[in-house]
Design an enzyme around this catalytic site. Structure first.
Site, short mmCIF file in Angstrom:
data_model
loop_
_atom_site.label_atom_id
_atom_site.label_comp_id
_atom_site.label_asym_id
_atom_site.label_seq_id
_atom_site.Cartn_x
_atom_site.Cartn_y
_atom_site.Cartn_z
N THR A 177 1.14 0.39 6.67
CA THR A 177 -0.15 0.96 6.27
C THR A 177 -0.54 2.04 7.27
OG1 THR A 177 -0.85 -1.09 5.19
CG2 THR A 177 -2.59 0.44 5.75
N PHE A 179 -3.49 4.19 8.90
CA PHE A 179 -4.93 4.18 9.16
C PHE A 179 -5.32 5.50 9.83
CE2 PHE A 179 -5.88 -0.42 8.71
CZ PHE A 179 -4.59 -0.95 8.71
O1 LIG Z 1 -7.68 -6.77 4.65
C1 LIG Z 1 -7.21 -6.36 5.71
O2 LIG Z 1 -6.70 -7.07 6.55
C2 LIG Z 1 -7.26 -4.92 5.99
O3 LIG Z 1 -7.24 -4.54 7.12
C3 LIG Z 1 -7.27 -3.95 4.82
C4 LIG Z 1 -5.88 -3.55 4.37
C5 LIG Z 1 -5.99 -2.34 3.35
O4 LIG Z 1 -7.07 -1.90 3.02
O5 LIG Z 1 -4.92 -1.87 2.91
C6 LIG Z 1 -5.09 -3.07 5.51
C7 LIG Z 1 -3.75 -3.26 5.59
C8 LIG Z 1 -2.99 -3.91 4.52
O6 LIG Z 1 -2.42 -2.87 3.75
C9 LIG Z 1 -3.84 -4.75 3.64
C10 LIG Z 1 -5.19 -4.63 3.66
#
Ligand SMILES: O=C(O)C(=O)C[C@]1(C(=O)O)C=C[C@@H](O)C=C1
Length: 301
Positions: A177, A179
């Site tokens: 992911t 950020f």
């Molecule tokens: O729910 C979480 O733990 C988050 O940090 C959000 C979140 C997202 O929005 O994509 C972050 C990383 C992962 O892809 C899954 C969820």
């Protein structure tokens, strides 16, 4: 740079991946949990936090569209990015067996990232979306739900006393992911290390305008790393009248583009000057150092 004393707002509760992303970006920061992304933005705007960390896209689940809309609605600047390997676990209360599970809850992105594996595990369970992954684990523990499992990080399992039923259930081991970190002020772009710049624009009327905009980068050998389109909510539809055939309704879009160059480089400045010629609206969301961490698919949470 290491973020000591920096207060970093994230959406979710301790154990969320966004908290891990805050720690990767600013190792000694104080991570501040927020129940919604909007609240994380406001925390920075109101000086309660110095940075907000926002997931924008995942290698399996794709873009997190709502967060693109939030970037536009607020006036914060992107000052950095981190790419976090996301390693999901299926977890339930201690003693609960897989056969008892009738419901799996998690953040919609996490459910999407594990879709095939959940099917392969043979779970006869409904999927239900909640606000964040760790919050799903916390909710099961707080309500003693013995028919429900969560998808979350190993750290969340530890924090909320859950037992891991399956480890590494993302559909691809290289699940990452991305950020972005947001601040009230932009950083000064540099040229001594690789930088990325994020912009958003709406193009003017005309023929092949998107092609012309994107060629402004191609002609200068500037690599695009991402393009995303979202509805132009201030002007969602353009009517094109033709006396003979009637009225066509064209949907209007905003385009979000990331490119590999720093705004301190003349080629990036010239490319944007050219984009401006074809754009009815253009905003630089930020020019910031690229995450160049060596690749390790099994790392992270
Ligand atoms: O729910 C979480 O733990 C988050 O940090 C959000 C979140 C997202 O929005 O994509 C972050 C990383 C992962 O892809 C899954 C969820």
């Amino acid at each position: 740079m290491h973020g000591s004393q920096l207060r970093v707002a994230y959406q979710g509760v301790p154990g969320a991946y966004s908290e891990a992303a805050a720690g990767k970006a600013y190792p000694k920061c104080e991570a501040i949990p927020c129940d919604q992304f909007e609240v994380a933005f406001q925390a920075v705007e109101l000086w309660i936090a110095d940075r907000a960390v926002l997931p924008v896209e995942n290698s399996l689940g794709g873009s997190i569209h709502r967060n693109y809309d939030l970037l536009l609605r607020h006036r914060l600047h992107i000052v950095g990015e981190v790419q976090l390997p996301v390693h999901h676990c299926l977890m339930a209360l201690p003693g609960v067996r897989k056969e008892y599970i009738t419901r799996v809850i998690s953040h919609p992105q996490a459910l999407a990232q594990c879709e095939h594996t959940l099917t392969k595990l043979g779970l006869q369970a409904a999927r239900e979306a909640v606000d964040d992954t760790a919050g799903a684990a916390e909710y099961i523990a707080a309500n003693n739900l013995r028919d429900t499992a969560a998808i979350a990080s190993a750290r969340a399992a530890e924090l909320y006393g859950m037992q891991i039923l399956a480890d590494g259930i993302q559909d691809d081991c290289g699940n990452v992911t991305r950020f972005v970190m947001l601040a009230r002020e932009p950083i000064i772009p540099r040229t001594d290390r690789p930088f990325k710049t994020s912009i958003v624009f709406a193009h003017d009327k005309g023929t092949s305008v998107l092609f012309k905009v994107l060629s402004a980068f191609a002609f200068r050998n500037i690599n695009l790393t991402k393009i995303e389109s979202r509805p132009h909510r201030n002007r969602p539809i353009r009517l094109v009248d033709d006396a003979n055939v009637g009225t066509a309704k064209h949907f209007e879009y905003l385009f979000y583009v990331d490119f590999e160059a720093s705004m301190a480089e003349v080629r990036a400045q010239n490319a944007l000057a050219e984009v401006q010629e074809f754009a009815s609206f253009l905003r630089v969301l930020g020019s910031y150092p690229m995450d160049m961490t060596p690749w390790s698919p099994s790392g992270g949470d």
